[in-house]
Design a protein around this motif. Structure first.
Motif, PDB file in Angstrom:
ATOM      1  N   UNK A  23       0.906  -1.247   0.027  1.00 41.01           N
ATOM      2  CA  UNK A  23      -0.022   0.034  -0.154  1.00 41.01           C
ATOM      3  C   UNK A  23       0.969   1.123  -0.101  1.00 41.01           C
ATOM      4  N   UNK A  24       1.908   1.374   0.867  1.00 40.33           N
ATOM      5  CA  UNK A  24       2.732   2.357   0.872  1.00 40.33           C
ATOM      6  C   UNK A  24       3.578   2.290  -0.615  1.00 40.33           C
ATOM      7  N   UNK A  25       3.854   1.413  -1.203  1.00 40.34           N
ATOM      8  CA  UNK A  25       4.439   1.622  -2.135  1.00 40.34           C
ATOM      9  C   UNK A  25       3.628   1.953  -3.393  1.00 40.34           C
ATOM     10  N   UNK A  26       2.362   1.583  -3.325  1.00 39.70           N
ATOM     11  CA  UNK A  26       1.338   2.202  -4.279  1.00 39.70           C
ATOM     12  C   UNK A  26       1.199   3.645  -4.195  1.00 39.70           C
ATOM     13  N   UNK A  27       1.208   4.043  -2.844  1.00 38.94           N
ATOM     14  CA  UNK A  27       0.826   5.537  -2.611  1.00 38.94           C
ATOM     15  C   UNK A  27       2.026   6.197  -3.125  1.00 38.94           C
ATOM     16  N   UNK A  28       3.359   5.773  -2.895  1.00 36.87           N
ATOM     17  CA  UNK A  28       4.610   6.428  -3.278  1.00 36.87           C
ATOM     18  C   UNK A  28       4.312   6.445  -5.191  1.00 36.87           C
ATOM     19  N   UNK A  29       4.194   5.431  -5.436  1.00 30.33           N
ATOM     20  CA  UNK A  29       3.927   5.281  -6.775  1.00 30.33           C
ATOM     21  C   UNK A  29       3.133   6.490  -7.491  1.00 30.33           C
ATOM     22  N   UNK A  30       1.816   6.512  -7.044  1.00 32.06           N
ATOM     23  CA  UNK A  30       0.831   7.339  -7.471  1.00 32.06           C
ATOM     24  C   UNK A  30       1.585   8.848  -7.267  1.00 32.06           C
ATOM     25  N   UNK A  31       2.110   9.211  -6.216  1.00 35.95           N
ATOM     26  CA  UNK A  31       2.713  10.501  -5.980  1.00 35.95           C
ATOM     27  C   UNK A  31       3.830  10.647  -6.860  1.00 35.95           C
ATOM     28  N   UNK A  32       4.654   9.621  -7.374  1.00 39.50           N
ATOM     29  CA  UNK A  32       5.681  10.079  -8.303  1.00 39.50           C
ATOM     30  C   UNK A  32       5.105  10.061  -9.717  1.00 39.50           C
ATOM     31  N   UNK A  33       4.084   9.267  -9.822  1.00 35.26           N
ATOM     32  CA  UNK A  33       3.165   9.595 -11.339  1.00 35.26           C
ATOM     33  C   UNK A  33       2.599  10.961 -11.377  1.00 35.26           C
ATOM     34  N   UNK A  34       2.312  11.349 -10.281  1.00 30.82           N
ATOM     35  CA  UNK A  34       1.666  12.884 -10.405  1.00 30.82           C
ATOM     36  C   UNK A  34       2.713  13.928 -10.492  1.00 30.82           C
ATOM     37  N   UNK A  35       3.736  13.663  -9.790  1.00 34.79           N
ATOM     38  CA  UNK A  35       5.132  14.752 -10.112  1.00 34.79           C
ATOM     39  C   UNK A  35       5.368  14.509 -11.507  1.00 34.79           C
ATOM     40  N   UNK A  36       5.491  13.424 -12.202  1.00 35.34           N
ATOM     41  CA  UNK A  36       6.208  12.995 -13.433  1.00 35.34           C
ATOM     42  C   UNK A  36       5.197  13.605 -14.331  1.00 35.34           C
TER      43      UNK A  36
ATOM     44  N   UNK B 187       1.361  13.013   1.179  1.00 34.25           N
ATOM     45  CA  UNK B 187       2.385  12.019   1.661  1.00 34.25           C
ATOM     46  C   UNK B 187       2.331  11.699   3.262  1.00 34.25           C
ATOM     47  N   UNK B 188       1.946  13.073   4.084  1.00 35.70           N
ATOM     48  CA  UNK B 188       1.827  12.870   5.397  1.00 35.70           C
ATOM     49  C   UNK B 188       0.714  12.210   5.785  1.00 35.70           C
TER      50      UNK B 188
ATOM     51  N   UNK C 293       0.225   8.945   7.829  1.00 38.56           N
ATOM     52  CA  UNK C 293      -0.550   8.542   9.004  1.00 38.56           C
ATOM     53  C   UNK C 293      -1.628   7.614   8.806  1.00 38.56           C
ATOM     54  N   UNK C 294      -2.286   7.357   7.801  1.00 37.74           N
ATOM     55  CA  UNK C 294      -3.148   6.403   7.632  1.00 37.74           C
ATOM     56  C   UNK C 294      -2.528   4.928   7.554  1.00 37.74           C
ATOM     57  N   UNK C 295      -1.382   4.897   6.776  1.00 35.61           N
ATOM     58  CA  UNK C 295      -0.705   3.533   6.939  1.00 35.61           C
ATOM     59  C   UNK C 295      -0.316   3.306   8.246  1.00 35.61           C
ATOM     60  N   UNK C 296       0.358   4.133   9.179  1.00 37.16           N
ATOM     61  CA  UNK C 296       0.600   3.986  10.491  1.00 37.16           C
ATOM     62  C   UNK C 296      -0.857   3.591  11.299  1.00 37.16           C
ATOM     63  N   UNK C 297      -1.827   4.054  11.077  1.00 39.10           N
ATOM     64  CA  UNK C 297      -2.933   3.887  11.680  1.00 39.10           C
ATOM     65  C   UNK C 297      -3.483   2.570  11.352  1.00 39.10           C
ATOM     66  N   UNK C 298      -3.668   2.271  10.038  1.00 42.08           N
ATOM     67  CA  UNK C 298      -3.799   0.637   9.683  1.00 42.08           C
ATOM     68  C   UNK C 298      -3.019  -0.264  10.434  1.00 42.08           C
ATOM     69  N   UNK C 299      -1.476   0.227  10.187  1.00 43.98           N
ATOM     70  CA  UNK C 299      -0.869  -0.657  10.958  1.00 43.98           C
ATOM     71  C   UNK C 299      -0.882  -0.876  12.626  1.00 43.98           C
ATOM     72  N   UNK C 300      -1.245   0.079  13.199  1.00 44.43           N
ATOM     73  CA  UNK C 300      -1.852   0.086  14.405  1.00 44.43           C
ATOM     74  C   UNK C 300      -3.051  -0.692  15.100  1.00 44.43           C
TER      75      UNK C 300
END
Length: 378
Positions: A63-76, A202-203, A207-214
């Motif tokens: 999930x984190x990788x997908x989020x980062x990939x979306x962000x990178x796609x948007x920046x690109x 990203x923040x 936070x959502x990832x940390x919440x899901x993990x918690x």
């Protein structure tokens, strides 16, 4: 000194760890309460928990990788749009420059595809004041400028037009620079705003990832606590059943009949053995007494045999001493006989030498004898 090979501490620690693991495994397998058809339930449960935890961790990573990939796609995409906009603006400026500065009517280069074009643009000779004809045209000569005032006026007008044109060009350059700076500021502001939005996104994703993990960890902890409570209750029930079984069964009773095996009467079940009977104790004591007497007789026989061996050893030692004494005496006799024999031989040799010196070798050879001997030998 002999070199002592001490064991490696790491190998010793590894061996001890394997031994402890084997003991723990055996304790789990041998324990009847926790063993079910040779399956280690705790180990299987721990493996299932580990697998679930690993799957949850992998899902969170994905999930984190997908989020980062979306962000990178948007920046690109943003960078691509900015590059396309920059290319479009540059092409537009180049086209405007061509339209303003590189018109066909203002160019001064000769067209190699139409070299007669420059000649066709000039009109036919009308009068001497034509400015398009130079001295090489032989249409007018030096000091024949009849329209000097008109030429000066035209030059002033051309100079004024060129100045106005330069002023307009400079003003246009300033306007273009201001517009370019404005566009750069707007682009920089948009990029900063987008970067802030991406950082905020990203923040929020973190936070959502940390919440899901918690939440997943809490759910796992609750599930583990529930399983431990269930295992403790199951263990308490098994202990109560075991205590009740031990109390009501013949295991803790003193009934000797429970130790008899109906199939093999001479065998005693180990888990039902209640101790020996008085008859068995008496038989064992009797057998111990017999063994004691036999052992005592054996010890006496061994002592007698040892005494006999010692006496034989003493007699053999005395015989050896006697033989050594006889040998020394014989050696002394032999030495005395050898000395007398040597003395007799020496006397005989001395007598023979005296006979040779006194009787045989009395005549000394002269020089003539040696001369004749040498002549005869030649």
């Amino acid at each position: 000194m002999n070199k002592i090979n001490l064991p490696d501490p790491k190998e010793v620690a590894a061996i001890e760890a394997r031994k402890n693991q084997e003991k723990q495994r055996q304790s789990r397998f041998v324990n009847v309460r926790t063993r079910v058809m040779g399956v280690d339930v705790k180990a299987l449960d721990s493996q299932v928990e580990e697998r679930k935890l690993r799957e949850a961790t992998e899902q969170s990573k994905e999930a984190a990788y997908a989020t980062y990939q979306k962000q990178y796609d948007m920046v690109a995409q943003m960078l691509e749009k900015e590059e396309a906009e920059r290319t479009r603006r540059l092409a537009k400026k180049v086209q405007e420059f061509r339209e303003q500065k590189q018109q066909v009517k203002n160019k001064q280069e000769i067209d190699f595809w139409d070299p007669s074009r420059q000649w066709m643009e000039y009109p036919a000779y009308l009068r001497d004041s034509e400015s398009c004809y130079g001295p090489s045209s032989l249409q007018y000569f030096a000091r024949e400028d009849l329209e000097k005032a008109t030429c000066l006026k035209m030059q002033q007008e051309q100079f004024r037009q060129s100045l106005e044109k330069q002023l307009k060009e400079r003003q246009q350059v300033r306007v273009d620079k201001k517009y370019s700076d404005l566009l750069d500021d707007q682009l920089r502001l948009a990029m900063d705003t987008r970067a802030a939005q991406l950082a905020k996104l990203e923040e929020s994703c973190r936070v959502a990832m940390m919440t899901a993990m918690a939440n997943a960890n809490k759910a796992q902890a609750a599930e583990m606590a529930r399983r431990q409570h269930h295992e403790q209750r199951h263990e308490q029930q098994a202990n109560l059943k075991e205590i009740q079984k031990q109390v009501t069964s013949n295991l803790l009773t003193e009934n000797p009949q429970t130790t008899q095996n109906p199939v093999a009467p001479h065998r005693v079940p180990p888990h039902c053995w209640k101790g020996m009977t008085p008859e068995q104790r008496a038989a064992i004591k009797k057998a111990q007494k017999v063994q004691h007497h036999e052992k005592e007789a054996q010890r006496r026989a061994e002592r007698a045999l040892d005494a006999k061996r010692e006496s034989q050893t003493l007699s053999l030692a005395q015989a050896a001493l006697q033989l050594e004494e006889q040998e020394r005496e014989l050696c002394a006799v032999f030495q005395r006989g050898l000395g007398s024999f040597n003395q007799q031989l020496a006397t005989e040799q001395k007598a023979q030498q005296n006979y040779l010196n006194s009787i045989i070798y009395t005549n000394q050879p002269t020089a003539q004898y040696h001369l004749q001997f040498n002549t005869s030998s030649h």
